[in-house]
Design a protein around this motif. Structure first.
Motif, PDB file in Angstrom:
ATOM      1  N   ARG A 196      64.707  52.226  56.065  1.00  0.00           N
ATOM      2  CA  ARG A 196      64.215  50.904  55.634  1.00  0.00           C
ATOM      3  C   ARG A 196      64.894  49.779  56.409  1.00  0.00           C
ATOM      4  O   ARG A 196      64.257  48.799  56.780  1.00  0.00           O
ATOM      5  CB  ARG A 196      64.404  50.715  54.133  1.00  0.00           C
ATOM      6  N   MET A 197      66.189  49.920  56.669  1.00  0.00           N
ATOM      7  CA  MET A 197      66.893  48.897  57.433  1.00  0.00           C
ATOM      8  C   MET A 197      66.385  48.858  58.872  1.00  0.00           C
ATOM      9  O   MET A 197      66.213  47.775  59.443  1.00  0.00           O
ATOM     10  CB  MET A 197      68.399  49.150  57.392  1.00  0.00           C
ATOM     11  N   ASN A 198      66.143  50.016  59.448  1.00  0.00           N
ATOM     12  CA  ASN A 198      65.577  50.053  60.806  1.00  0.00           C
ATOM     13  C   ASN A 198      64.185  49.433  60.842  1.00  0.00           C
ATOM     14  O   ASN A 198      63.853  48.687  61.766  1.00  0.00           O
ATOM     15  CB  ASN A 198      65.547  51.482  61.341  1.00  0.00           C
ATOM     16  N   PHE A 199      63.361  49.729  59.840  1.00  0.00           N
ATOM     17  CA  PHE A 199      62.034  49.125  59.763  1.00  0.00           C
ATOM     18  C   PHE A 199      62.145  47.603  59.641  1.00  0.00           C
ATOM     19  O   PHE A 199      61.359  46.869  60.240  1.00  0.00           O
ATOM     20  CB  PHE A 199      61.234  49.677  58.580  1.00  0.00           C
ATOM     21  N   ALA A 200      63.122  47.145  58.856  1.00  0.00           N
ATOM     22  CA  ALA A 200      63.317  45.698  58.681  1.00  0.00           C
ATOM     23  C   ALA A 200      63.712  45.037  59.993  1.00  0.00           C
ATOM     24  O   ALA A 200      63.224  43.955  60.324  1.00  0.00           O
ATOM     25  CB  ALA A 200      64.364  45.430  57.602  1.00  0.00           C
ATOM     26  N   LYS A 201      64.602  45.686  60.741  1.00  0.00           N
ATOM     27  CA  LYS A 201      64.983  45.141  62.047  1.00  0.00           C
ATOM     28  C   LYS A 201      63.768  45.024  62.964  1.00  0.00           C
ATOM     29  O   LYS A 201      63.577  44.011  63.639  1.00  0.00           O
ATOM     30  CB  LYS A 201      66.040  46.035  62.707  1.00  0.00           C
ATOM     31  N   GLY A 202      62.949  46.052  62.975  1.00  0.00           N
ATOM     32  CA  GLY A 202      61.733  46.005  63.779  1.00  0.00           C
ATOM     33  C   GLY A 202      60.794  44.900  63.338  1.00  0.00           C
ATOM     34  O   GLY A 202      60.192  44.205  64.167  1.00  0.00           O
ATOM     35  N   GLN A 262      60.794  45.642  53.395  1.00  0.00           N
ATOM     36  CA  GLN A 262      61.692  46.723  53.812  1.00  0.00           C
ATOM     37  C   GLN A 262      63.126  46.476  53.350  1.00  0.00           C
ATOM     38  O   GLN A 262      63.805  47.404  52.886  1.00  0.00           O
ATOM     39  CB  GLN A 262      61.640  46.900  55.333  1.00  0.00           C
ATOM     40  N   ILE A 263      63.588  45.253  53.461  1.00  0.00           N
ATOM     41  CA  ILE A 263      64.944  44.937  52.993  1.00  0.00           C
ATOM     42  C   ILE A 263      65.031  45.138  51.483  1.00  0.00           C
ATOM     43  O   ILE A 263      66.018  45.684  50.986  1.00  0.00           O
ATOM     44  CB  ILE A 263      65.371  43.516  53.412  1.00  0.00           C
ATOM     45  N   ASN A 264      64.018  44.716  50.761  1.00  0.00           N
ATOM     46  CA  ASN A 264      64.038  44.904  49.300  1.00  0.00           C
ATOM     47  C   ASN A 264      64.064  46.383  48.926  1.00  0.00           C
ATOM     48  O   ASN A 264      64.735  46.773  47.971  1.00  0.00           O
ATOM     49  CB  ASN A 264      62.856  44.188  48.648  1.00  0.00           C
ATOM     50  N   LYS A 265      63.357  47.216  49.667  1.00  0.00           N
ATOM     51  CA  LYS A 265      63.407  48.658  49.405  1.00  0.00           C
ATOM     52  C   LYS A 265      64.803  49.205  49.700  1.00  0.00           C
ATOM     53  O   LYS A 265      65.327  50.025  48.943  1.00  0.00           O
ATOM     54  CB  LYS A 265      62.359  49.401  50.231  1.00  0.00           C
ATOM     55  N   ALA A 266      65.411  48.748  50.796  1.00  0.00           N
ATOM     56  CA  ALA A 266      66.785  49.170  51.116  1.00  0.00           C
ATOM     57  C   ALA A 266      67.745  48.725  50.017  1.00  0.00           C
ATOM     58  O   ALA A 266      68.627  49.491  49.603  1.00  0.00           O
ATOM     59  CB  ALA A 266      67.219  48.606  52.469  1.00  0.00           C
ATOM     60  N   ILE A 267      67.560  47.520  49.520  1.00  0.00           N
ATOM     61  CA  ILE A 267      68.398  47.006  48.426  1.00  0.00           C
ATOM     62  C   ILE A 267      68.237  47.881  47.183  1.00  0.00           C
ATOM     63  O   ILE A 267      69.226  48.219  46.521  1.00  0.00           O
ATOM     64  CB  ILE A 267      68.071  45.528  48.137  1.00  0.00           C
ATOM     65  N   ALA A 317      85.187  56.252  44.440  1.00  0.00           N
ATOM     66  CA  ALA A 317      84.066  55.578  43.790  1.00  0.00           C
ATOM     67  C   ALA A 317      84.270  54.064  43.793  1.00  0.00           C
ATOM     68  O   ALA A 317      83.315  53.303  44.027  1.00  0.00           O
ATOM     69  CB  ALA A 317      83.883  56.094  42.361  1.00  0.00           C
ATOM     70  N   LYS A 318      85.484  53.623  43.552  1.00  0.00           N
ATOM     71  CA  LYS A 318      85.767  52.172  43.582  1.00  0.00           C
ATOM     72  C   LYS A 318      85.521  51.605  44.976  1.00  0.00           C
ATOM     73  O   LYS A 318      84.949  50.523  45.128  1.00  0.00           O
ATOM     74  CB  LYS A 318      87.206  51.904  43.152  1.00  0.00           C
ATOM     75  N   ASN A 319      85.979  52.331  45.994  1.00  0.00           N
ATOM     76  CA  ASN A 319      85.775  51.871  47.370  1.00  0.00           C
ATOM     77  C   ASN A 319      84.290  51.840  47.737  1.00  0.00           C
ATOM     78  O   ASN A 319      83.821  50.899  48.377  1.00  0.00           O
ATOM     79  CB  ASN A 319      86.550  52.749  48.351  1.00  0.00           C
ATOM     80  N   LEU A 320      83.557  52.864  47.317  1.00  0.00           N
ATOM     81  CA  LEU A 320      82.116  52.884  47.576  1.00  0.00           C
ATOM     82  C   LEU A 320      81.413  51.752  46.832  1.00  0.00           C
ATOM     83  O   LEU A 320      80.498  51.125  47.369  1.00  0.00           O
ATOM     84  CB  LEU A 320      81.506  54.232  47.181  1.00  0.00           C
ATOM     85  N   ASP A 321      81.857  51.482  45.617  1.00  0.00           N
ATOM     86  CA  ASP A 321      81.285  50.378  44.845  1.00  0.00           C
ATOM     87  C   ASP A 321      81.460  49.056  45.604  1.00  0.00           C
ATOM     88  O   ASP A 321      80.509  48.274  45.727  1.00  0.00           O
ATOM     89  CB  ASP A 321      81.940  50.311  43.463  1.00  0.00           C
ATOM     90  N   ASN A 322      82.653  48.834  46.115  1.00  0.00           N
ATOM     91  CA  ASN A 322      82.907  47.615  46.886  1.00  0.00           C
ATOM     92  C   ASN A 322      82.058  47.575  48.157  1.00  0.00           C
ATOM     93  O   ASN A 322      81.506  46.527  48.516  1.00  0.00           O
ATOM     94  CB  ASN A 322      84.389  47.500  47.245  1.00  0.00           C
ATOM     95  N   LEU A 323      81.952  48.703  48.832  1.00  0.00           N
ATOM     96  CA  LEU A 323      81.156  48.762  50.057  1.00  0.00           C
ATOM     97  C   LEU A 323      79.680  48.520  49.761  1.00  0.00           C
ATOM     98  O   LEU A 323      79.021  47.730  50.460  1.00  0.00           O
ATOM     99  CB  LEU A 323      81.344  50.107  50.750  1.00  0.00           C
ATOM    100  N   TYR A 324      79.152  49.178  48.744  1.00  0.00           N
ATOM    101  CA  TYR A 324      77.746  48.982  48.393  1.00  0.00           C
ATOM    102  C   TYR A 324      77.482  47.530  47.988  1.00  0.00           C
ATOM    103  O   TYR A 324      76.438  46.971  48.339  1.00  0.00           O
ATOM    104  CB  TYR A 324      77.325  49.931  47.272  1.00  0.00           C
ATOM    105  N   THR A 325      78.411  46.925  47.256  1.00  0.00           N
ATOM    106  CA  THR A 325      78.258  45.516  46.882  1.00  0.00           C
ATOM    107  C   THR A 325      78.188  44.651  48.139  1.00  0.00           C
ATOM    108  O   THR A 325      77.340  43.759  48.241  1.00  0.00           O
ATOM    109  CB  THR A 325      79.415  45.062  45.974  1.00  0.00           C
ATOM    110  N   TYR A 326      79.075  44.906  49.077  1.00  0.00           N
ATOM    111  CA  TYR A 326      79.080  44.162  50.335  1.00  0.00           C
ATOM    112  C   TYR A 326      77.754  44.341  51.077  1.00  0.00           C
ATOM    113  O   TYR A 326      77.161  43.358  51.552  1.00  0.00           O
ATOM    114  CB  TYR A 326      80.253  44.612  51.214  1.00  0.00           C
ATOM    115  N   ILE A 327      77.277  45.568  51.162  1.00  0.00           N
ATOM    116  CA  ILE A 327      76.005  45.826  51.847  1.00  0.00           C
ATOM    117  C   ILE A 327      74.868  45.079  51.160  1.00  0.00           C
ATOM    118  O   ILE A 327      74.009  44.482  51.832  1.00  0.00           O
ATOM    119  CB  ILE A 327      75.719  47.340  51.940  1.00  0.00           C
ATOM    120  N   LEU A 328      74.844  45.087  49.847  1.00  0.00           N
ATOM    121  CA  LEU A 328      73.792  44.378  49.112  1.00  0.00           C
ATOM    122  C   LEU A 328      73.825  42.887  49.411  1.00  0.00           C
ATOM    123  O   LEU A 328      72.771  42.255  49.617  1.00  0.00           O
ATOM    124  CB  LEU A 328      73.936  44.630  47.608  1.00  0.00           C
ATOM    125  N   ILE A 329      75.014  42.308  49.438  1.00  0.00           N
ATOM    126  CA  ILE A 329      75.155  40.884  49.751  1.00  0.00           C
ATOM    127  C   ILE A 329      74.673  40.604  51.173  1.00  0.00           C
ATOM    128  O   ILE A 329      73.935  39.643  51.425  1.00  0.00           O
ATOM    129  CB  ILE A 329      76.623  40.421  49.551  1.00  0.00           C
TER     130      ILE A 329
END
Length: 128
Positions: free
Chosen positions: A38-44, A57-62, A81-93
């Motif tokens: 989805r992120m690749n599709f969004a870039k395209g 596409q970005i909304n689907k990735a979100i 899990a805490k580290n992944l939570d922080n990473l996923y939050t960052y990616i969502l932002i």
């Protein structure tokens, strides 16, 4: 719970056949692959100036990253899990920012981050 949310996020992007027999480990890999797609599709879409498609596409990735985030088990996963939570939050932002700023470079950063997580998940194998 994760399986249900993950299935909903993934099934909106892929045929049900891939997930019918998937183990929890495989399901997470399928979700990460779908988010990467989805992120690749969004870039395209950005490069083709397809604003509506970019947002879709970005909304689907979100949605997929949110399902991964919501499925984290903090009791079993501890610090990881805490580290992944922080990473996923960052990616969502960052994905939200990429959508509002129409920026493929931000999407690329998110792609690199989730790809690294996917590669690590592949390495630990289905025994987890």
């Amino acid at each position: 719970m994760l399986a249900r949310k993950a299935l909903q996020a993934y099934s909106s992007n892929k045929a049900h056949g891939d997930i019918a027999d998937a183990s929890p480990h495989q399901l997470i890999l399928l979700l990460m692959k779908a988010a990467i797609d989805r992120m690749n599709f969004a870039k395209g879409a950005i490069l083709r100036v397809e604003i509506e498609n970019r947002s879709k596409q970005i909304n689907k990735a979100i949605d997929i990253i949110s399902a991964l985030k919501n499925g984290l088990d903090f009791e079993e996963g501890g610090e990881i899990a805490k580290n992944l939570d922080n990473l996923y939050t960052y990616i969502l932002i960052q994905l939200t920012k990429a959508n509002s700023e129409n920026c493929p470079h931000i999407i690329q950063e998110c792609l690199e981050l989730i790809t690294t997580v996917k590669e690590g998940w592949e390495q630990i194998g289905p025994q987890v």
